[in-house]
Design an enzyme around this catalytic site. Sequence first.
Site, PDB file in Angstrom:
ATOM      1  N   SER A  69       0.803  -1.241   0.000  1.00  0.00           N
ATOM      2  CA  SER A  69       0.000   0.000   0.000  1.00  0.00           C
ATOM      3  C   SER A  69       0.827   1.278   0.000  1.00  0.00           C
ATOM      4  CB  SER A  69      -0.942   0.019   1.203  1.00  0.00           C
ATOM      5  OG  SER A  69      -1.961  -0.923   1.035  1.00  0.00           O
ATOM      6  N   LYS A  72       0.571   3.294  -3.075  1.00  0.00           N
ATOM      7  CA  LYS A  72      -0.595   4.134  -3.374  1.00  0.00           C
ATOM      8  C   LYS A  72      -0.222   5.616  -3.420  1.00  0.00           C
ATOM      9  CE  LYS A  72      -3.900   0.840  -1.424  1.00  0.00           C
ATOM     10  NZ  LYS A  72      -4.570   0.363  -0.198  1.00  0.00           N
ATOM     11  N   TYR A 197      -2.278  -2.177 -10.885  1.00  0.00           N
ATOM     12  CA  TYR A 197      -2.371  -2.025  -9.426  1.00  0.00           C
ATOM     13  C   TYR A 197      -1.556  -3.108  -8.710  1.00  0.00           C
ATOM     14  CZ  TYR A 197      -4.572  -1.981  -4.790  1.00  0.00           C
ATOM     15  OH  TYR A 197      -4.803  -1.960  -3.435  1.00  0.00           O
ATOM     16  N   TYR A 249      -4.074   2.844   7.677  1.00  0.00           N
ATOM     17  CA  TYR A 249      -5.325   2.075   7.741  1.00  0.00           C
ATOM     18  C   TYR A 249      -6.231   2.633   8.854  1.00  0.00           C
ATOM     19  CZ  TYR A 249      -2.421  -1.093   4.987  1.00  0.00           C
ATOM     20  OH  TYR A 249      -1.591  -1.619   4.049  1.00  0.00           O
ATOM     21  N   VAL A 267       1.389  -3.813   3.750  1.00  0.00           N
ATOM     22  CA  VAL A 267       1.127  -5.074   4.434  1.00  0.00           C
ATOM     23  C   VAL A 267       2.341  -6.008   4.415  1.00  0.00           C
ATOM     24  CG1 VAL A 267       0.204  -6.442   2.537  1.00  0.00           C
ATOM     25  CG2 VAL A 267      -0.844  -6.604   4.800  1.00  0.00           C
TER      26      VAL A 267
END
Lengths: 313, 313, 313, 313
Positions: A69, A72, A197, A249, A267
């Site tokens: 992540s 992102k 992605y 998160y 993660v």
Amino acid sequence: MDLTDHSGLQQLLEDMIRDTAGEAEKGEVASYIPELARQEKHMLGISVCLVDGTLLSAGDANHSFTLQSISKIFSLMVALCEHGPDYVFQRVGKEPTGDPFNSIIKLETIKPHKPLNPMINAGAIAVAGMIPGASVEERLDKILQLLRKMSGNPDLRVNEKVYQSEKQTADRNRALAYFLKDSGILQGDVEETLDLYFRHCSIDMTTVEVARLAAVLAADGYDARSREQLFPREVARICKTFMITCGMYNASGEFAIDVGIPAKSGVAGGIMAAVPQRMGIGVFGPALDDKGNSVAGVKVLEKLSDRLDLSVF
Amino acid sequence: MDLTDHSGLQQLLEDMIRDTAGEAEKGEVASYIPELARQEKHMLGISVCLVDGTLLSAGDANHSFTLQSISKIFSLMVALCEHGPDYVFQRVGKEPTGDPFNSIIKLETIKPHKPLNPMINAGAIAVAGMIPGASVEERLDKILQLLRKMSGNPDLRVNEKVYQSEKQTADRNRALAYFLKDSGILQGDVEETLDLYFRHCSIDMTTVEVARLAAVLAADGYDARSREQLFPREVARICKTFMITCGMYNASGEFAIDVGIPAKSGVAGGIMAAVPQRMGIGVFGPALDDKGNSVAGVKVLEKLSDRLDLSVF
Amino acid sequence: MDLTDHSGLQQLLEDMIRDTAGEAEKGEVASYIPELARQEKHMLGISVCLVDGTLLSAGDANHSFTLQSISKIFSLMVALCEHGPDYVFQRVGKEPTGDPFNSIIKLETIKPHKPLNPMINAGAIAVAGMIPGASVEERLDKILQLLRKMSGNPDLRVNEKVYQSEKQTADRNRALAYFLKDSGILQGDVEETLDLYFRHCSIDMTTVEVARLAAVLAADGYDARSREQLFPREVARICKTFMITCGMYNASGEFAIDVGIPAKSGVAGGIMAAVPQRMGIGVFGPALDDKGNSVAGVKVLEKLSDRLDLSVF
Amino acid sequence: MDLTDHSGLQQLLEDMIRDTAGEAEKGEVASYIPELARQEKHMLGISVCLVDGTLLSAGDANHSFTLQSISKIFSLMVALCEHGPDYVFQRVGKEPTGDPFNSIIKLETIKPHKPLNPMINAGAIAVAGMIPGASVEERLDKILQLLRKMSGNPDLRVNEKVYQSEKQTADRNRALAYFLKDSGILQGDVEETLDLYFRHCSIDMTTVEVARLAAVLAADGYDARSREQLFPREVARICKTFMITCGMYNASGEFAIDVGIPAKSGVAGGIMAAVPQRMGIGVFGPALDDKGNSVAGVKVLEKLSDRLDLSVF
């Protein structure tokens, strides 16, 4: 502590790694794909890159892990640079959410059906859809070029094994993507955008490189090593804001209180933290807490923020 | 601009008020109670209190308005000072939410049933329930004492008309409170806690006082005027964090990007902003946008942040 | 089996009670108020009232229990008789819901904010609000008069202990009621309407009386004992429809499949079932399954439906 | 009216078609795919098939339309016949829901993540996944064989144009399917199961055939024409129950009250209604109300139920 005292800083990092490594006991490595499940739980590494380019590391700073992540932030940067904020934020929101990172509920309940922010999976998939190019490779290359420039490492690449694994266990993300397609948020071929992605999530890196990326963010886009402004200040500010409001998160609020630094976790156990105008930090510790953040990584950042007074608040 | 150039700063504030007053056209005053609906839409005032105590104002800085949701910061401060963070955060969360300020959904869906944060109504009612005292008056007095000390105005008090109005149009808040009671989050008499909540929302203030309150928050609890540490630094940090992640209703993320300053707004048109280590700001402009924030107030803060480089990012 | 064979039917009922009593082991009595927690888990009684008025019973058919949610049918009947369906269904919907009986979520998400149906708590409270009268006693009397006429028992009354208990553990219902008040669905004094609601839930009855009530419903409002049409056929049909689509909490669909008879259960362990044009049935067994329905009661009805071919499908 | 008076019944049907055709003005044909948008709004046809096999029709009874959601009943029948109820209901629930037919929310909020019932899209896709076969053609053939046997028409087939259109506008259903795959509810190839789902939705039929299908359901699986029991009585009962509790989208409760007959509608304008032990009814009128049900179709069924006293309640 004075940040120009490099040897004192080096000592501090080493002490922290030594004192915090045991925290990994409280967490578990991600297990949803074999490549992540196989990670060595007790690893812990940190790198700090001051905005002047000085780099210090301790622990497992040369061990590679996938961005997950954390990537992102960089797909968002590419989208912002390519299209500008107005275009991007017509398709994805700016607001934090109390829902889980992979939740689909708000896509249905909120009108118009746009993802609340680019840090949740739905939002990041929407952002991936905005990255232009004639092929997935060309689109991925836009992200890789940015990462190579920012990190100074021209060899950054996708970890093929992790990418293949991600792609095969991706049905929840596929559900999000088709929902976005149905809502008109996502255009073009859904599987290609998902492919992009999964690939950008699977880019391999060390804490050294993450710290360098973060240092450029900390310096509002200015890279001390190349003496270049790599992207507009506004883009850096937008990213740092999302890092503080929704980078960790469903523990983003708690992290903002306890640590007070813009940060984004992945993660695989990585965390990228950018202390405005001061430094970039990369941490890696694969044992995760129940929110999906590196247990030892969060602890190290908490201690470092406390010792160096890094909170923006 | 150098903050020690007080006359330059004064001129800047006056220019801004003049140039931004027209923004009010784009909004509407709150209409859910007559006392608010009656406010003069085009008013606009600002006060800045530097952390050294210097105070500058422009526009309608001496006009009184009720704190409304801005008061949620101060009830939280009292609860934190009385019980400590552990106690408080067992009963209310630390995370932002994409749901509306008066939403009840997450109280049912999230287990345990605790409000996501102290800035939404459910969370603020839970916090009000933590303020101890033998009577509503005694409990309210704890908040008033804090506000009087921080603002230097011993005459601060509840606007009785607004309080009575609030109390009579409070069924949604009553629903939230009884849900919290049912979940064990709220203890004691529900109507008394609601009464306290409506009263602290109805405290009257000017931007001068709001700026002074904010300056103490900006200085981590230190009051330059009295030369006292009024509350622990940790309490100030917690409050500033909530201000950035969820202080501006469902436009908190957008405000963090555009302005980058911890801020809390209220439905009467006030905004309190605390620039860490630099200044407190109070703004008042009763015309609200569709998220419930002062239209002209947000605009003034955006301009000021830009001109004085106030963003924490 | 021929329904005119009364002794055969009597034998069947007795066999069933004997063979099904053990099912109670699989459930638990309601424990949210002491008055219900104290009920004797193994009791089991059944009464059948044919549409010609013939009454047969077996087991604990003379033991009193409170109607609880079964009363929702009768408050709805009074509201329908007083105002007609158009008025009632402008304020409460006709559709089943997959949400729990005490859920508040849909009140917020559905526009307009009206409860989905009169069998969930929110809907039943809205219906209670429609029952006219100068006082709670007068309003309650309208329901009691109907029940007394339908059951032939002029002594039916509220169980004061249960009522007081209900009233004291009612915060979730209070939350629902204030939400409805805020939405304009509920008018007048909220506490009075809640009071009426708790009282009609606490009316005491035996399976004999429940069977008689159900027989009148089964016969579309015609009472064989008094030879009177007690209410319009349309009202009976509406009630039987709600009983099949949402009478058994979140097991309504399952019960419709397995048993196929319009039925309404209550948390004290009662079930009222109306077999159109054939018979009314009252069952009592206080041990509940995890959906809130009498374990043994459901089983008895399943067997009876199977043996007498009672399913409407 | 006596159902053996066939000429009286024929006259009634013709009168109804004539008197109700104007209702179409109040609705609109489905527009999400061109093939449906092109339907002639004012068509209206009805067929009644008594359980003895007698068939009567009026209006546009020979016009073909696609089954759409009506087909959900038949895929469920195949799944029940192949696997038995226990297997099926471990993967899909039995309860009605107040959510829209294409909602994804409950898949996330309900644990375990199984669709609430087989009449919503998520549930029907899960059911499609249970139909065994070596290929999509083989799986579809199982449904077609059943339909051909029940209707007596060996030529029933998929409308290729509609199927192709459905397949191309299917991203919301694709989102549902991948969510189900992620939750383990759906096994095997998702695109194949979706393909099967779009095909069985696109089977062409007239009201004559729909009435014959419904008559077999009405007669608990017994086909008067072939004098065969085509499937177990339990399967018929289960289907009729779902038709009453959730056959008419979010107007199921209202339809149960107003008409009282188990029925399933489709977005092409068809409605299949089964009056237990009495008759099957097929209606077609492509103008839909805002819930997705045929406006004139619902009206005709309401009148017919009233005149022939068909309500099960």
